[in-house]
Scaffold this motif. Structure first.
Motif, short mmCIF file in Angstrom:
data_model
loop_
_atom_site.label_atom_id
_atom_site.label_comp_id
_atom_site.label_asym_id
_atom_site.label_seq_id
_atom_site.Cartn_x
_atom_site.Cartn_y
_atom_site.Cartn_z
N ALA B 729 40.96 7.62 -14.06
CA ALA B 729 40.60 6.93 -15.26
C ALA B 729 41.03 5.44 -15.47
N ASN B 730 42.26 5.37 -14.79
CA ASN B 730 42.85 4.11 -15.28
C ASN B 730 43.01 3.11 -14.25
N ALA B 731 42.21 3.49 -13.09
CA ALA B 731 42.21 2.55 -11.91
C ALA B 731 42.01 1.36 -12.03
N GLY B 732 40.90 0.92 -12.87
CA GLY B 732 40.47 -0.64 -12.93
C GLY B 732 41.43 -1.24 -13.84
N ARG B 733 41.94 -0.52 -15.03
CA ARG B 733 42.58 -0.96 -15.98
C ARG B 733 44.16 -1.39 -15.55
N ILE B 734 44.62 -0.43 -14.70
CA ILE B 734 45.95 -0.85 -14.10
C ILE B 734 46.00 -2.02 -13.11
N LEU B 735 44.95 -2.09 -12.31
CA LEU B 735 44.77 -3.23 -11.35
C LEU B 735 44.64 -4.55 -12.33
N MET B 736 43.84 -4.46 -13.24
CA MET B 736 43.70 -5.69 -14.32
C MET B 736 45.30 -6.14 -14.92
N HIS B 737 45.76 -5.11 -15.34
CA HIS B 737 47.09 -5.14 -15.75
C HIS B 737 48.17 -5.81 -14.98
N LEU B 738 48.04 -5.25 -13.69
CA LEU B 738 49.11 -5.81 -12.79
C LEU B 738 48.55 -7.34 -12.04
N GLU B 739 47.35 -7.70 -12.33
CA GLU B 739 46.86 -8.93 -11.94
C GLU B 739 47.16 -9.85 -13.08
N HIS B 740 47.10 -9.55 -14.19
CA HIS B 740 47.38 -10.51 -15.47
C HIS B 740 49.14 -10.64 -15.36
N LEU B 741 49.71 -9.64 -14.69
CA LEU B 741 51.35 -9.88 -15.06
C LEU B 741 51.59 -10.86 -13.88
N ALA B 742 50.87 -10.59 -12.79
CA ALA B 742 51.26 -11.53 -11.37
C ALA B 742 50.61 -12.75 -11.36
N GLN B 743 49.62 -13.23 -12.03
CA GLN B 743 49.03 -14.41 -12.00
C GLN B 743 49.35 -15.22 -13.36
N ILE B 744 49.80 -14.39 -14.43
CA ILE B 744 50.05 -15.16 -15.80
C ILE B 744 51.35 -15.04 -16.23
N VAL B 745 51.82 -13.75 -16.15
CA VAL B 745 53.28 -13.93 -16.77
C VAL B 745 54.32 -14.10 -15.83
N TRP B 746 53.95 -13.80 -14.64
CA TRP B 746 55.12 -14.03 -13.43
C TRP B 746 54.60 -14.60 -12.40
N PRO B 747 53.85 -16.01 -12.50
CA PRO B 747 53.38 -16.43 -11.56
C PRO B 747 54.26 -16.85 -10.20
N ALA B 748 55.42 -16.93 -10.48
CA ALA B 748 56.31 -17.18 -9.64
C ALA B 748 56.69 -16.09 -8.63
N LEU B 749 56.45 -14.89 -8.95
CA LEU B 749 56.59 -13.62 -8.16
C LEU B 749 55.75 -13.95 -6.65
N ASP B 750 56.46 -13.62 -5.48
CA ASP B 750 55.57 -13.63 -4.26
C ASP B 750 54.98 -12.08 -4.19
N VAL B 751 53.78 -11.95 -4.75
CA VAL B 751 53.17 -10.59 -4.68
C VAL B 751 51.75 -10.83 -4.57
N LYS B 752 51.06 -9.67 -3.91
CA LYS B 752 49.48 -9.84 -3.67
C LYS B 752 49.21 -8.33 -4.00
N LEU B 753 48.09 -8.26 -4.65
CA LEU B 753 47.46 -7.08 -4.95
C LEU B 753 46.10 -6.60 -4.45
N THR B 754 45.80 -5.51 -3.67
CA THR B 754 44.68 -5.22 -3.41
C THR B 754 43.95 -4.13 -3.68
N ALA B 755 42.85 -3.84 -4.26
CA ALA B 755 42.40 -2.63 -4.66
C ALA B 755 41.90 -1.82 -3.20
#
Lengths: 93, 998
Positions: B729-755
């Motif tokens: 049920a949370n698949a889309g929501r978790i991806l959005m959550h992680l993308e938010h963190l990776a792109q906005i909160v911690w843009p300096a982290l070197d990390v890429k997410l792929t669904a």
């Protein structure tokens, strides 16, 4: 329904996006933040009338988060920009 | 069938060479192509067409267009029936079937009309006042009142037609195909803009179809035909008729509903356009305003402009002898045209003291009797007008005096000037000004937010409308980047002048007699109702509207709003401009649900996601369940089994031998980068730096407010690469959550997410014999406990197919989650089923999976992690790493989230082993205690446990972990059930956790 110009994909319907709230919030530094700062970050939101910087996520598109300046009274979208440009900038769509 | 007794022998734009048969209330009539249902009824002499909403008063056709409040009919029968359609907008077709509404047993003998006798009991706001005592009686009264009030009946059968949506973009949208709209479309398309012209009528022309004007030296109709032909020939121009622009939404999104004519019945019945227009020209015209006088709702009282349209356009005669009642010059032109068509004009009654000049100037006929300074004091006749009584107006229209004079007539025309149709302009948030000269509201800004041209901008004269339209069309095109804004020359016209009303719309009531002066015909609101609302203290027009129901009918008050505002203004002793208008809302005219739904009905209502093994499940006779857009196998029933039998068998197979479940729906995210472990550390409550390549770990995520968000396992594929699973049920929501963190909160982290959810098929193989089944799949890698220990994963081939095997368990048994590229999913599933058969393997569905997890006390987001539960509430407090921060950790330490007495996850057993536990039960200490009975917890998930052979539940109970062994009552008052339960630890099966390794 809003028409949002994604800087990566072009003008797309609102249904492709998810709303992400106030774009100006900064997550407090966990090493230093007190309860009041966390409270403000987690719960307190301004409800301005007029231009508002907010986050939109292009969920059904490029999955980039965008910073959108939207007039909350007229729903006019005044500006859209990528939030994270560390991995390049959009070509003109 | 009878001839058409009220059809003029010549004139009109109908095709007399063809005859169309239709029926109304079961009787057969005839009309001609070009007729509307309303004009055909008039030509057949039908005056009574409906009963009013509240008083069941007899009503006739009032208008000739979209604003019609009375002539609402039930169209067609059976599965194509449609209620509340306006007879004035229905094109007559051969075999058309229509029926009147809101009458029983028949239109002429309507029992509901008794309501009129009790009108004193039904004043404005009656439902707030009467029938309120005794309180218990209201339900019965309400049923009767709702039955008596009302319009047509909704269809009860499935709709056999289909409807479609169309998305389109244009440079210039022109709404309204009258003179201003045609001129605007012509100017804009000449400049090269892509233009869409939309009109709600059967044909283009607007009021030019009804008025005898000349344009460019020829009849207006010819000019219309030539202009439409020229527009149609331009490639980038789209013409829509029988289509209504019903709503203006954000950023010039316009909703248009188009009636599609297709005699073969294959095309959609209606088409909903979602149109984006860069610029909009509104040429929406104006609607004639009724006058308020006693019994102004009798069948045979009609707007003057409507009567003019019926005789000129349809050659249909709405009566034989007419009295015309007006406060402006416009009605004189209607009188002239009616007289020309053979209707006797008994008198023109004008509220103005000296209108004599208008008679000869417009009618050219000094013989027409014109009575100035008078008003209608009474209309005689109930089901049809038989005559009127006139009295002298005095005190600037404040009262009536003198002797009344009777005039016989069967038709009363009324004219109160024109009301611009500013609906779309107002929906687009345009502001209105009150124009004192015209006595109505007009757009305050004729260029923003849309360009208003012609009558909708208060420019009623034909020459003005044409000039206005051309200028607006050219300006809109120029704004969109086409042409230089130059306006094509406006053709010369010969037409009647604009009608400027004398400011008197609500006539005084005759002395010593109560009489209903209707303001809102559809909702039966009178001038006295509005005055009463003001006397009772309502000041805002929005409140007066809701209290009286003024303008709240399906016609949205198109004929009534202005007179309602005038009545309120008089009662408040304020100018109408200070009273203002109510909010104009979408839709302008009712839109059918079919059009709104379009093709999104039945199986196409939602997107459907299926797993690669879906076809196998179907063949195996699985019962399916929809979960988060996925279709999943719920259970596989065998012959002779109940559903519960099947679930029990499947769950027991997992506990005793082996089972196979399709878990392809789990969310899957591929995480790569130098900082991948750092991201995991920051989003999961537990630590990830020590996880070795080849190992898996269970993790829980919190929301930033400290409550549990989701859980799952993440495995380390490589130094900088992880594979995360989330709940379905949370698949889309978790991806959005992680993308938010990776792109906005911690843009300096070197990390890429792929669904990668859809890239992998996944099957969970569980049970004490799971390893034997796995071995039977001929793995090319070791799967013994040394080679593939608990919480480890290996990659290789199974049954010759590429696979990753993770030794993780949701059921509490030894288990393997096997991932294979999606295209191999069904083959691998099939191989596993066959390899497992000698070992007693059974496929199991989501229902047995749920039983197994409840038996093991595993929470899932939703029932247990319901957005109010913390990690500690779920008994997982020890997972929280003390040595690092994570999302939600700060908020999770707030006093209220760590206070004693919070609801904690526990198990429940029915004290009586044979008893079941009711669904959705609340837990109380003493069920006999009178309410309010404090609730100490609630049941979250429950099932029959085939392992324990009794009903079990997971529950959230205040300080539950300290109350093990206590007895509570699970009570479900809505089900009328209660069961005594005992609190137990949440893990029912194998609490030591030996079986996952054993």
């Amino acid at each position: 329904m809003l028409l949002i110009s994604c800087p990566w994909c072009g003008a797309r319907e609102e249904t492709e996006f998810a709303y992400g709230g106030d774009a100006t919030l900064k997550r407090p530094d966990p090493a230093r933040a007190d309860d009041a700062q966390w409270y403000g970050y987690v719960y307190l939101r301004a409800n301005p009338k007029g231009p508002h910087d907010e986050l939109w996520y292009h969920a059904a598109g490029c999955r980039r988060w965008l910073r959108v300046t939207r007039d909350t009274a007229s729903h006019a979208i005044l500006d859209t920009a990528p939030v994270d440009t560390s991995r390049g900038k959009p070509d003109s769509p | 069938m009878k001839p058409q007794p009220f059809r003029a022998v010549s004139g009109g734009a109908i095709d007399r060479t063809r005859t169309l048969g239709f029926s109304f209330d079961g009787r057969r009539y005839e009309g001609h192509p070009g007729d509307t249902l309303a004009s055909a009824l008039i030509a057949n002499g039908i005056r009574l067409v409906g009963r009013s909403f509240k008083y069941h008063r007899p009503r006739g056709i009032l208008t000739d267009g979209v604003e019609e409040p009375n002539a609402l009919v039930q169209l067609a029968r059976g599965d194509r029936t449609e209620p509340n359609t306006r007879a004035t907008q229905i094109p007559l077709t051969d075999g058309l079937v229509a029926a009147s509404q809101n009458s029983f047993p028949s239109l002429t003998h309507d029992l509901g009309a008794a309501a009129g006798l009790f009108a004193g009991l039904l004043p404005a706001g009656f439902y707030y006042k009467t029938f309120m005592w005794p309180e218990a009686g209201w339900r019965a009264y309400e049923y009767l009142i709702r039955r008596a009030a009302g319009l047509g009946r909704a269809p009860r059968l499935p709709d056999p037609d289909h409807y479609e949506h169309r998305h389109a973009h244009v440079d210039v949208l022109v709404v309204g195909g009258g003179p201003a709209g045609l001129a605007a479309a012509d100017a804009a398309s000449r400049a090269g803009a892509r233009v869409l012209l939309v009109d709600q009528d059967l044909e283009f022309g607007g009021r030019l179809l009804a008025e005898p004007a000349r344009i460019d030296g020829r009849p207006a109709r010819e000019w219309v035909a030539a202009t439409v032909a020229a527009l149609a020939a331009r490639p980038a121009t789209v013409l829509l008729r029988r289509a209504t622009a019903f709503g203006h939404y954000d950023q010039n999104l316009i909703g248009i509903v188009e009636q599609v004519d297709d005699p073969a019945g294959r095309a959609p019945r209606q088409r909903l356009w979602k149109l984006r227009a860069r610029h909009i020209v509104l040429a929406t015209g104006a609607i004639e305003r009724p006058l308020g006088f006693p019994d102004n709702d009798r069948p045979g009282v009609m707007l003057a402009s409507a009567a003019q349209a019926y005789v000129n356009r349809f050659a249909a005669l709405p009566g034989r002898r007419a009295v015309v009642f007006t406060n402006n010059d416009g009605a004189y032109a209607a009188a002239r045209d009616l007289k020309r068509a053979g209707i006797e004009i008994a008198a023109i009654v004008d509220v103005r003291a000296r209108p004599d000049d208008a008679v000869s100037r417009i009618t050219g006929d000094a013989e027409v009797s014109c009575l100035g300074g008078r008003a209608i004091a009474r209309v005689s006749g109930r089901r049809a007008v038989q005559g009127v009584e006139l009295m002298q107006l005095a005190g600037s229209g404040a009262r009536l005096r003198g002797a009344s004079a009777h005039i016989d007539c069967d038709l009363v025309l009324m004219s109160g000037g024109w009301t611009p149709s500013v609906h779309l302009y107002s929906q687009a948030r345009g502001k209105l000004d009150y124009d004192r000269r015209l006595g109505t509201f007009v757009p305050a800004d004729r260029e923003h937010p849309a360009r208003s041209a012609g009558a909708c901008a208060g420019r009623f004269a034909l020459a003005d409308a044409l000039a206005d339209g051309g200028a607006a069309g050219a300006a809109a095109a120029r704004a969109a980047g086409f042409g230089d804004g130059s306006v094509p020359p406006t053709p010369p016209v010969e037409a009647d002048g604009e009608a400027v009303p004398h400011p008197l719309w609500l006539m005084p009531a005759p002395p010593g007699r109560r009489a209903k002066r209707f303001v809102d015909f559809q909702n039966d609101v009178t001038a006295d109702d509005v005055a009463l609302a003001v006397r009772e203290g309502y000041r805002s027009i929005e409140h007066v509207k809701r209290y009286t129901t003024l303008g709240m009918g399906t016609d949205q008050g198109k004929t009534s709003n202005l007179n309602g505002i005038a009545a309120a203004a008089a009662a408040l002793d304020r100018p109408p401009g200070a009273v203002g208008t109510t909010t104009f809302r979408t839709p302008y005219t009712p839109v059918t649900l079919g059009a709104v739904a379009g093709h999104h009905v039945g199986p196409a209502l939602d997107p459907l996601r299926v797993t690669p093994m879906d076809g196998w499940h179907a063949q195996a006779g699985a019962k399916f369940v929809n979960a988060a857009l996925w279709r999943r196998a719920q259970l596989y029933r065998r012959a002779g089994e109940s559903e519960l039998d099947a679930v029990n068998r499947e769950a027991l197979a997992v506990r005793n031998a082996a089972g196979l479940v399709d878990v392809s729906t789990l969310g899957k995210i591929d995480i790569q980068g130098r900082d991948a472990a750092e991201l995991l550390d920051r989003v999961y409550v537990n630590g990830w730096r020590t996880l070795a390549v080849g190992r898996s770990r269970y993790g829980v995520m919190l929301r930033e407010d400290g409550f549990v968000l989701d859980d799952g396992t993440t495995s380390r594929l490589d130094e900088q690469r992880y594979f995360m699973t989330t709940t379905t049920a949370n698949a889309g929501r978790i991806l959005m959550h992680l993308e938010h963190l990776a792109q906005i909160v911690w843009p300096a982290l070197d990390v890429k997410l792929t669904a990668v959810t859809d890239h992998w098929a996944a099957l969970a193989l569980a049970g004490p014999r799971a390893r034997s089944v796995l071995e039977a799949l001929r793995p090319d890698f070791p799967v013994d406990d040394a080679g593939l220990p608990y919480m480890a994963w290996r990659e290789g081939r199974l049954a010759g197919l590429p696979a990753r095997v993770f030794r993780i368990s949701f059921s509490g048994e030894r288990a393997y989650e096997i991932y294979t590229p999606a295209d191999f999913g069904r083959a691998l599933w099939q191989a596993a089923i066959e390899a497992g058969r000698p070992h007693g393997l059974e496929p199991y569905g989501t229902e047995a999976m749920g039983v197994l997890r409840i038996e093991k006390g595993h929470f899932v987001p939703g029932p247990e992690a319901d957005g109010r539960t913390t990690l500690d509430d779920l008994g997982l407090g020890r997972l929280m790493s003390k040595s690092k921060d994570c999302i939600g950790k700060a908020a999770a330490q707030r006093p209220a989230l760590v206070a004693p007495g919070r609801k904690q996850l526990v198990g429940l057993l029915a004290t009586d082993p044979a008893a079941s536990i009711p669904v959705g039960a609340q837990l109380v200490l003493d069920p006999a205690r009178p309410p309010p009975n404090p609730m100490v917890g609630h049941v979250a998930s429950l099932c029959y446990s085939p392992t324990l052979e009794r009903w079990i539940a997971l529950a959230l109970v205040r300080a539950g972990r300290d109350r093990i062994g206590e007895r509570l009552t699970a009570t479900a008052p809505l089900l009328g059930r209660r069961t005594e339960v005992t609190i137990v630890p949440p893990v029912f099966v194998d609490p030591e956790g030996t079986r996952v390794r054993g």
